[in-house]
Write a protein that holds these residues in place. Structure first.
Motif, short mmCIF file in Angstrom:
data_model
loop_
_atom_site.label_atom_id
_atom_site.label_comp_id
_atom_site.label_asym_id
_atom_site.label_seq_id
_atom_site.Cartn_x
_atom_site.Cartn_y
_atom_site.Cartn_z
N ARG A 61 59.18 33.70 39.38
CA ARG A 61 58.24 32.63 39.70
C ARG A 61 58.98 31.36 40.13
O ARG A 61 58.57 30.67 41.07
N GLU A 64 60.02 31.76 43.68
CA GLU A 64 58.90 31.58 44.61
C GLU A 64 58.61 30.10 44.83
O GLU A 64 58.35 29.67 45.96
N ASP A 67 61.25 28.74 46.99
CA ASP A 67 61.05 29.21 48.37
C ASP A 67 60.04 28.31 49.08
O ASP A 67 60.22 27.97 50.26
N GLU A 68 58.98 27.93 48.38
CA GLU A 68 57.99 27.04 48.96
C GLU A 68 58.59 25.66 49.23
O GLU A 68 58.34 25.06 50.29
N HIS A 325 51.33 36.96 50.86
CA HIS A 325 52.15 36.12 49.98
C HIS A 325 52.21 36.73 48.58
O HIS A 325 51.19 37.18 48.05
N PRO A 326 53.39 36.76 47.95
CA PRO A 326 53.52 37.41 46.63
C PRO A 326 52.62 36.80 45.56
O PRO A 326 52.20 37.50 44.63
N THR A 327 52.32 35.52 45.65
CA THR A 327 51.50 34.86 44.62
C THR A 327 50.18 34.36 45.21
O THR A 327 49.75 33.24 44.92
#
Length: 445
Positions: A61, A64, A67-68, A325-327
């Motif tokens: 998490r 992620e 990454d954003e 998107h993964p989330t």
């Protein structure tokens, strides 16, 4: 004047801090420009990312989120070269990160000549000053990064005024220590005693006056927008909402044949765009709105009130989700919470899952992607994602919440989207405007 110039040249503030938001805002105040928004420099900048997550947050998490943040930095025009993560119960009150981690960041910045350090949280004015003094480069927190992107993207008078207001509201509590010459005006000496007001107080007064002016200006622009929206009575209004970079503008262009700017970057759309769409002789107004994001600065939500009124006054919301998107489920929650904040969560909503062409059931996990202090335990890895068919079965089973899966880029299932919109718009006409019969027109899309 020459003496003052010499004092600034001999300032003890490090050269690297000159281009911080305070330095840029200082030049804005000095120049007294009517249009005080600024553009980032064209020369390439390198950035170091820093996150201080809770100790209980999983590494996947944290990755992620960074990454954003890296995507935000790229959108603003910077190249990310390193990521630092330190797990703390709570951020250090003085420098946000611990003393040891600060030394690591400082050594890396000096070795690579990185031009800025970006934090994934908001920094207090004192933390900002302390970090600048220690690292001697630009220090950027999450709010400033997002505001900077908005400043680049804003085109209309309303959006530019909204961004400028957010900039000044961000600047006001951070004026302390802007320049080393901020001491008493004409302080001390024979015939040199001034009125007693410090330059920082003068600057604060100028900023407050500018904030008041911008608020009045936005009230005028809001009245104009309200008049325009009031003239649309009798026609159904549909608003595209969703997380940033999920494909809202692409869908807008497909449905309305508009030429809305669409790009694979965050906040490609800042200004709201309204276009008339006719599906099966049924007309309605479709608006493309600014995307939401995790930790969206409150001052931006307040500043963009007039733009968000397009959402508040819409009859139907089309919530676009990037299913690749993964989330994406967390992004859905962020959008729903933001809609609650602006009092628009109770509106009819159509859920549109976009980018099915990019969906994969295998999560992309990299625990060695430039992170410091990241665990490599298997239990921290993301589980395998469900297949697209399983997701369709899950979400489409929720009869109270209409769902459709599309690919706007590949134009897959767009006809189904048009048909679903037509049914809902027709039902809204019968429910909300029973006395108004939609005028049959030739389809535009």
């Amino acid at each position: 004047m020459a003496k003052e110039s010499k004092r600034r040249q001999n300032s003890t503030r490090h050269p690297g801090a000159f281009d911080t938001v305070k330095g840029r805002a200082g030049r804005i105040l000095a120049q007294g420009k009517k249009d005080a928004t600024y553009e980032t420099t064209a020369e390439a900048e390198t950035a170091v990312l820093v996150a201080v997550p809770d100790k209980r947050q999983a590494d996947a998490r944290t990755q992620e989120y960074l990454d954003e943040l890296a995507f935000l930095a790229e959108t603003a025009g910077a190249t990310v070269t390193k990521r630092f993560v330190q797990r703390l119960e709570k951020p250090d009150i003085r420098t946000f990160v611990g003393e040891g981690k600060l030394e690591e960041i400082k050594a890396y910045v000096q070795h690579t000549n990185a031009s800025m350090v970006i934090f994934d949280d908001d920094l207090s004015p004192s933390q900002l000053r302390n970090l600048e003094a220690e690292l001697k480069v630009k220090i950027v927190d999450r709010s400033l990064l997002i505001i900077d992107i908005f400043a680049q993207r804003a085109k209309t008078a309303t959006a530019r005024a909204q961004v400028e207001l957010a900039q000044y509201q961000y600047l006001l509590p951070r004026l302390t220590g802007l320049w080393t010459h901020l001491d008493k005006q004409r302080g001390g000496g024979v015939a040199q005693r001034g009125p007693g007001e410090t330059e920082i107080e003068t600057d604060r007064r100028v900023v407050r006056d500018r904030i008041a002016f911008l608020k009045d200006r936005l009230k005028e622009l809001d009245k104009q927008s309200h008049t325009q929206r009031k003239a649309r009575t009798g026609i159904v209004r549909v608003a595209l909402v969703g997380y940033t970079n999920v494909g809202k503008s692409t869908i807008m262009n497909l449905l309305s044949r508009a030429d809305v700017f669409a790009e694979n970057k965050l906040f490609a759309t800042v200004d709201s765009t309204v276009r008339k769409v006719v599906l099966d002789t049924l007309p309605f107004l479709l608006s493309d709105t600014v995307g939401f994001i995790r930790k969206l600065p409150t001052r931006l939500i307040e500043s963009f009130k007039s733009t968000l009124d397009e959402i508040r006054e819409a009859d139907l919301l089309v919530h676009v989700v990037d299913i690749s998107h993964p989330t994406f489920e967390e992004q859905i929650e962020v959008v729903n919470e933001t809609l609650k904040d602006i009092e628009a969560a109770d509106k009819p909503m159509l859920l549109v899952f976009n980018k099915i062409d990019q969906y994969t059931s295998e999560p992309v996990v990299d625990h060695h992607g430039g992170f410091e202090e990241m665990n490599t335990d298997e239990e921290d890895a993301l589980p395998k994602r469900p297949t697209l068919e399983q997701l369709k079965a899950t979400y489409m089973a929720r009869l109270h919440d209409p769902v459709i899966f599309i690919s706007a880029q590949e134009r897959e299932n767009i006809d189904e989207l048009r048909a679903l919109l037509t049914r809902h718009v027709s039902a809204l006409y019968q429910e909300r405007y029973p006395a108004v019969q939609p005028i049959s027109e030739e389809p535009e899309a």
